[in-house]
Enzyme design. Structure first.
Site, PDB file in Angstrom:
ATOM      1  N   HIS A   1      -0.085  47.949  15.361  1.00 18.30           N
ATOM      2  CA  HIS A   1       0.072  49.382  15.617  1.00 18.30           C
ATOM      3  C   HIS A   1       0.189  50.110  14.283  1.00 18.30           C
ATOM      4  CE1 HIS A   1       1.974  53.154  16.761  1.00 18.30           C
ATOM      5  NE2 HIS A   1       1.441  52.949  17.952  1.00 18.30           N
TER       6      HIS A   1
ATOM      7  N   ASP B   1      -0.552  55.598  25.173  1.00 14.75           N
ATOM      8  CA  ASP B   1       0.219  55.929  23.970  1.00 14.75           C
ATOM      9  C   ASP B   1       1.444  56.776  24.343  1.00 14.75           C
ATOM     10  OD1 ASP B   1       0.952  55.722  21.367  1.00 14.75           O
ATOM     11  OD2 ASP B   1      -0.728  56.835  20.536  1.00 14.75           O
TER      12      ASP B   1
HETATM   13  C1  1WB Z   1       1.477  57.311  17.627  1.00 11.59           C
HETATM   14  C2  1WB Z   1       1.563  58.694  17.518  1.00 11.59           C
HETATM   15  C3  1WB Z   1       2.565  56.525  17.385  1.00 11.59           C
HETATM   16  C4  1WB Z   1       2.745  59.263  17.091  1.00 11.59           C
HETATM   17  C5  1WB Z   1       3.729  57.072  16.960  1.00 11.59           C
HETATM   18  O1  1WB Z   1       4.760  56.235  16.685  1.00 11.59           O
HETATM   19  C6  1WB Z   1       3.838  58.456  16.818  1.00 11.59           C
HETATM   20  C7  1WB Z   1       0.184  56.696  17.992  1.00 11.59           C
HETATM   21  C8  1WB Z   1       5.782  56.684  15.857  1.00 11.59           C
HETATM   22  O2  1WB Z   1      -0.860  57.381  17.929  1.00 11.59           O
HETATM   23  O3  1WB Z   1       0.121  55.497  18.284  1.00 11.59           O
HETATM   24  C9  1WB Z   1       2.842  60.702  16.919  1.00 11.59           C
HETATM   25  O4  1WB Z   1       3.842  61.166  16.401  1.00 11.59           O
HETATM   26  O5  1WB Z   1       1.883  61.402  17.296  1.00 11.59           O
HETATM   27 MN    MN Z   2       1.118  54.357  19.618  1.00  8.65          MN
END
Ligand code: 1WB
Ligand code: MN
Length: 335
Positions: free
Chosen positions: A174, A295
Site C-alpha cells: 500500500h 479504499d
Molecule cells: C489512501 C488515500 C490511503 C488517503 C490513505 O491512507 C489516505 C489511498 C492514509 O488512496 O489508498 C487519503 O488521504 O486520500
Molecule cells: Mn488505501
C-alpha cells in the site's frame, strides 16, 4: 454478485495514539502532514476519518449493508507501524493484528484481514508473519511501501519475502508518501498523498522488485498493488524495452518486467473507478489478476459499488474482479 473490498483501511486505538505522538515530534517526513491532520486534531473536533478508521464493527457493517458490500479485507491504514522505532512497532503490530483477527472471528462472513508486520526488524517481522498465518489465520500481509526510506528489494528484507512465499500469502504494498530522496517536488504542491505521490512511490517500489531480481529468488512470491496497478500496467511495454535483461538499466533481473508482473503481481481497482482503465488492465494483464476495492474510508462506498455493478465489462470478468480472484489470492472461502 458477491462484493469483496480488498483495500479497506482500519486503525486501532494504540496505533492511532502512537501516530498522534509521532505527529508531535516535529520530524520532517512527508507522511506527517496527513498523520497530523487525522491523528493530532483537536480532541473536541477530531478528523471525521478517525472514527471511521477505528470502527471495525457496527458502523462499518452498516455502510457495507447499505451498499451491498459483503466483505472488507481489512488492513491497518498507512503508514501502519512503519514510522515507529522497531520495539514500538513490534508491540503495536501484534496488538493491531490481534484486534483485526478478533473482528474476523466475530464476523467471519463480513471481514477478512491482511496482517501487518514491522519491517524495521526483519527477524521479528518473520515471527509475526508466521504467528499471523498460523494463529490468526490471516489472509495475506500489508506493508506501506518504504520503511525509513528503504525498499523491500534490499537484501536485509529478503527474509520477509521468503516468509511470505513459504507461508503462501501475498504481500499487499500500500502507498505512503514518497521517501526522503524524492520529497521536494511533492512537498511544495501537497501532492505527496493519493493525488499523485502515492502512485509514484508504490510504482517505483514495484519496479525495484522486478528489476532487482527478487522474483528470480522467490518465484512464487505474490505482490498486490492497488489503484489500478499504480500506472505500472500502462508502462509495461516500455519497462520491457528499457528493463529487459542486459538492457540499458543493467539490473540483475533474469526475465522481462512484464513476465514478473504477470506471474508475481495482482492489482486492485481501489480509488480508480474508471472503466476504460479497467478494460485496458483486463486486456493487458488478464481479468484473473484484478480485484475490486473501495479504499474505505478514504473514498465513498456507494460510487465504488455502483461502478463495478454497472461497469460494461464481460460478466465473467466481473465475477472474478468482484470476488473470485480475492477468494483465490487471499484464501477467502467462497460464499
Ligand atoms: C489512501 C488515500 C490511503 C488517503 C490513505 O491512507 C489516505 C489511498 C492514509 O488512496 O489508498 C487519503 O488521504 O486520500
Ligand atoms: Mn488505501
Amino acid at each position: 454478485m458477491r462484493l469483496i473490498g480488498t483495500e479497506e483501511a482500519c486503525s486501532v486505538p494504540d496505533v492511532a495514539a502512537g501516530l498522534r505522538n509521532v505527529a508531535r515530534t516535529g520530524w520532517h517526513n512527508l507522511d506527517l502532514k496527513l498523520v497530523n491532520r487525522i491523528y493530532n486534531g483537536p480532541a473536541n473536533n477530531p478528523d471525521p476519518l478517525l472514527p471511521q478508521l477505528l470502527d471495525i464493527d457496527a458502523g462499518r457493517l452498516k455502510v457495507m449493508d447499505e451498499n451491498g458490500v459483503d466483505m472488507h479485507l481489512l488492513s491497518l491504514t498507512a503508514p501502519g507501524v512503519q514510522m515507529f522505532d522497531a520495539d514500538t512497532a513490534n508491540a503495536l503490530v501484534r496488538d493491531a493484528n490481534d484486534i483485526m483477527a478478533e473482528t474476523c472471528r466475530k464476523h467471519p462472513k463480513r471481514f477478512s484481514m491482511l496482517a501487518s508486520f514491522a519491517p524495521q526488524d526483519p527477524k521479528r517481522a518473520v515471527k509475526e508473519m508466521e504467528r499471523a498465518v498460523k494463529e490468526l489465520n490471516c489472509n495475506g500481509f500489508m506493508v506501506n511501501s518504504h520503511t525509513n526510506n528503504e525498499y523491500l528489494d534490499q537484501k536485509k528484507y529478503w527474509p520477509i519475502l521468503e516468509a511470505a512465499e513459504a507461508l503462501n500469502r501475498a504481500i499487499y504494498i500500500h502507498p505512503r508518501a514518497p521517501s526522503e530522496g524524492m520529497m521536494a517536488p511533492f512537498d511544495d504542491y501537497n501532492i505527496e498523498t493519493a493525488v499523485w505521490g502515492y502512485g509514484m512511490e508504490v510504482g517505483t517500489h514495484a519496479v525495484r522488485l522486478m528489476l532487482g531480481g527478487v522474483f528470480d529468488h522467490f518465484p512464487k512470491l505474490k505482490i498486490v498493488i492497488g489503484h489500478m496497478g499504480e500506472a505500472v500496467p500502462f508502462w509495461l511495454w516500455r519497462l520491457d524495452f528499457m528493463g529487459a535483461p542486459g538492457s540499458w538499466a543493467n539490473r540483475p533481473n533474469k526475465r522481462l518486467p512484464s513476465e514478473y508482473f504477470h506471474d508475481n503481481f495482482a492489482i486492485t481497482t481501489s480509488g480508480v473507478e474508471d472503466t476504460l482503465a479497467l478494460q485496458y488492465c483486463i486486456d493487458k494483464i488478464g481479468a484473473d489478476h484484478i480485484m475490486w476495492a473501495i479504499d474505505y474510508p478514504y473514498q465513498p462506498t456507494a460510487p465504488a459499488a455502483d461502478w463495478i455493478r454497472n461497469a460494461k465489462i464481460d460478466p465473467a470478468h466481473k465475477e472474478l474482479i468482484a470476488h473470485g480472484n480475492a477468494e483465490r489470492i487471499f484464501h477467502i472461502p467462497p460464499a
